[in-house]
Design a protein around this motif. Structure first.
Motif, short mmCIF file in Angstrom:
data_model
loop_
_atom_site.label_atom_id
_atom_site.label_comp_id
_atom_site.label_asym_id
_atom_site.label_seq_id
_atom_site.Cartn_x
_atom_site.Cartn_y
_atom_site.Cartn_z
N ASN A 304 10.43 34.04 86.48
CA ASN A 304 9.53 33.06 85.89
C ASN A 304 8.53 32.47 86.88
N TYR A 305 8.78 32.56 88.19
CA TYR A 305 7.73 32.16 89.12
C TYR A 305 6.92 33.36 89.62
N GLU A 306 7.34 34.57 89.23
CA GLU A 306 6.65 35.78 89.66
C GLU A 306 5.18 35.74 89.24
N GLY A 307 4.30 36.04 90.21
CA GLY A 307 2.87 36.02 89.96
C GLY A 307 2.23 34.65 90.08
N LEU A 308 3.06 33.62 90.24
CA LEU A 308 2.55 32.25 90.36
C LEU A 308 2.78 31.67 91.75
N LEU A 309 3.94 31.95 92.33
CA LEU A 309 4.35 31.35 93.59
C LEU A 309 5.04 32.39 94.45
N LYS A 310 5.14 32.08 95.76
CA LYS A 310 5.79 33.00 96.70
C LYS A 310 7.05 32.36 97.28
N LEU A 311 8.10 33.15 97.40
CA LEU A 311 9.37 32.66 97.93
C LEU A 311 9.32 32.55 99.45
N GLU A 312 9.68 31.39 99.97
CA GLU A 312 9.73 31.17 101.41
C GLU A 312 11.16 31.05 101.92
N ASP A 313 12.07 30.54 101.05
CA ASP A 313 13.45 30.36 101.51
C ASP A 313 14.36 30.10 100.31
N TRP A 314 15.59 30.61 100.41
CA TRP A 314 16.61 30.37 99.37
C TRP A 314 17.89 29.97 100.10
N HIS A 315 18.26 28.72 100.01
CA HIS A 315 19.37 28.14 100.77
C HIS A 315 20.52 27.84 99.81
N VAL A 316 21.71 28.35 100.11
CA VAL A 316 22.91 28.14 99.28
C VAL A 316 23.90 27.26 100.04
N PHE A 317 24.28 26.14 99.43
CA PHE A 317 25.38 25.34 100.01
C PHE A 317 26.23 24.73 98.89
N SER A 318 26.84 25.62 98.12
CA SER A 318 27.58 25.25 96.92
C SER A 318 28.81 24.37 97.21
N TYR A 319 29.53 24.65 98.30
CA TYR A 319 30.74 23.90 98.59
C TYR A 319 30.44 22.42 98.81
N ASP A 320 29.23 22.13 99.30
CA ASP A 320 28.86 20.73 99.53
C ASP A 320 28.86 19.92 98.25
N TYR A 321 28.61 20.59 97.12
CA TYR A 321 28.62 19.84 95.86
C TYR A 321 30.05 19.50 95.45
N SER A 322 31.00 20.36 95.78
CA SER A 322 32.40 20.04 95.52
C SER A 322 32.79 18.77 96.28
N LEU A 323 32.38 18.68 97.53
CA LEU A 323 32.67 17.49 98.33
C LEU A 323 31.99 16.25 97.75
N THR A 324 30.76 16.42 97.30
CA THR A 324 30.00 15.31 96.73
C THR A 324 30.67 14.78 95.47
N LEU A 325 31.07 15.68 94.59
CA LEU A 325 31.71 15.28 93.34
C LEU A 325 33.04 14.58 93.57
N LYS A 326 33.79 15.06 94.56
CA LYS A 326 35.06 14.39 94.88
C LYS A 326 34.82 12.99 95.43
N ALA A 327 33.75 12.84 96.20
CA ALA A 327 33.40 11.51 96.72
C ALA A 327 33.00 10.59 95.57
N TRP A 328 32.26 11.10 94.61
CA TRP A 328 31.90 10.30 93.44
C TRP A 328 33.14 9.89 92.65
N HIS A 329 34.06 10.84 92.48
CA HIS A 329 35.29 10.54 91.74
C HIS A 329 36.10 9.45 92.45
N GLU A 330 36.21 9.55 93.75
CA GLU A 330 36.94 8.53 94.52
C GLU A 330 36.30 7.15 94.34
N ASN A 331 34.98 7.11 94.32
CA ASN A 331 34.28 5.83 94.14
C ASN A 331 34.54 5.24 92.76
N VAL A 332 34.51 6.08 91.74
CA VAL A 332 34.76 5.58 90.38
C VAL A 332 36.18 5.03 90.27
#
Length: 387
Positions: A304-332
């Protein structure tokens, strides 16, 4: 001639069906080493025998709703979902709700402009008191970056610096924030990088807080749908909003980025992603947490961005969201005594289920977290992306 069943026969038949559905579920759970009424933290304890039929016939919707209603419990819900999703157990049950949802998602534009504000009203307007207790001091409602971070506040500040350093913000730039939340990112950019920010949201409650948070700074907060935007910007970013765009609108989104981005501009997309291409979201999540939302696949983004924009970087850090969600749960959980006068126990269980099921999904890599850097014309010369 067929005679009606008496109460004893009915009970016997019901017990037989419960036993049948229980065996089916035990077989599915065995692939994840999850026991029904076991004694390990990730095993589940069933309090209502109707649970088995409900899960087999309703899938994720039945599993989530029965937890909300107290039909079952688990000491470590996050580990339960990690094992369930890692083993692919969620793919063993195909229900009418899932099939109907897929057909509707494929044929209808659930995220058309007339429906754009539904998720804001349903989810993001849930209650600022809840989100203030749950989130970091800037109320950033997206994945933190936990590299060299020890607290949620640190992880969210590192994420903001990561985004803005990737974008190469410079003093005096005009910046667009699509889906600004409570204004924390826009305020940080204005304060630390001396830029002016136009920030939009589809939540009236978010807008109210964001206006106060950004008072006195070159930040404009607007309550509007992204498709109505006009103007030209040096940099455009979207953090945790693309999940609400929908596959029928992905091209429209990237056309907007291309139209509003200056020739030498950069855009960063921070989004949850799925490993397979789909046209609908999870039935339970769509009903109770994020109406009309769905996760894009990598293929849906790139085509869907093909022909409109150019890719410069694709960064994956999925595990960090697990840590974030657990921190949110602890706060609640830490603040629940102060919240329970406004929110029911059913809501409490729903919120637990939401945060911990998503955490398990990220840890199992069933879903992903991506930061995608795009340019209008391509960066000329050497450019090293921040990590």
């Amino acid at each position: 001639m067929e005679y009606p069943l008496n109460s004893i026969q009915t009970q016997h038949r019901t017990a037989m069906l419960d036993s049948f559905f229980k065996k089916q579920l035990e077989l599915i759970f065995s692939n994840a080493d999850i026991h029904i009424n076991g004694n390990r933290p990730w095993d589940i304890r069933v309090h209502d025998s109707r649970f088995f039929k409900r899960v087999i016939t309703q899938g994720s919707l039945g599993l989530g709703e029965s937890y909300m209603e107290g039909w079952w419990n688990c000491d470590d819900l996050e580990e339960f979902f990690f094992r369930l999703l890692l083993s692919g157990c969620d793919e063993k049950v195909v229900t009418p709700e899932w099939i109907i949802g897929k057909l509707i998602g494929k044929t209808c534009n659930l995220q058309r402009p007339s429906r754009a504000f539904i998720v804001g009203e349903h989810h993001y307007n849930t209650g600022n008191d809840l989100f203030e207790c749950m989130l970091d001091k800037r109320m950033i409602y997206s994945c933190g970056y936990w590299k060299d971070a020890n607290t949620l506040d640190e992880a969210q500040e590192k994420k903001l610096r990561l985004v803005f350093d990737k974008l190469g913000l410079k003093e005096g730039m005009k910046v667009l924030d699509i889906g600004c939340g409570w204004g924390g990112a826009a305020r940080f950019a204005a304060e630390h990088y001396n830029v002016s920010v136009t920030a939009i949201t589809i939540s009236s409650e978010q807008a109210r807080i964001a206006i106060d948070q950004c008072a006195g700074l070159p930040v404009s907060i607007e309550l509007c749908d992204y498709r109505t935007l006009q103007g030209m910007f040096d940099r455009i970013y979207s953090i945790g909003m693309f999940e609400h765009v929908g596959h029928k609108n992905y091209r429209t989104y990237f056309e907007l980025i291309s139209r509003c981005l200056k020739p030498d501009g950069l855009s960063l997309l921070h989004t949850i992603g799925g490993n397979t291409t789909t046209t609908n979201g999870d039935p339970w999540s769509c009903k109770y947490i994020f109406p009309n939302s769905m996760l894009p696949s990598a293929n849906q983004i790139t085509e869907n961005y093909e022909g409109l924009l150019k890719l410069e970087d694709w960064h994956v850090f999925s595990y960090d969201y697990s840590l974030t969600l657990k921190a949110w749960h602890e706060n609640v959980e830490k603040h629940w005594k102060n919240l329970q006068s406004r929110y029911s126990e059913t809501f409490h269980r729903m919120w637990q289920y939401y945060l911990l099921s998503f955490s398990g999904a990220f840890r199992s890599r069933s879903i992903e977290l991506w930061q995608i850097l795009l340019s209008k014309q391509g960066i000329m010369g050497e450019y090293r992306v921040q990590r």
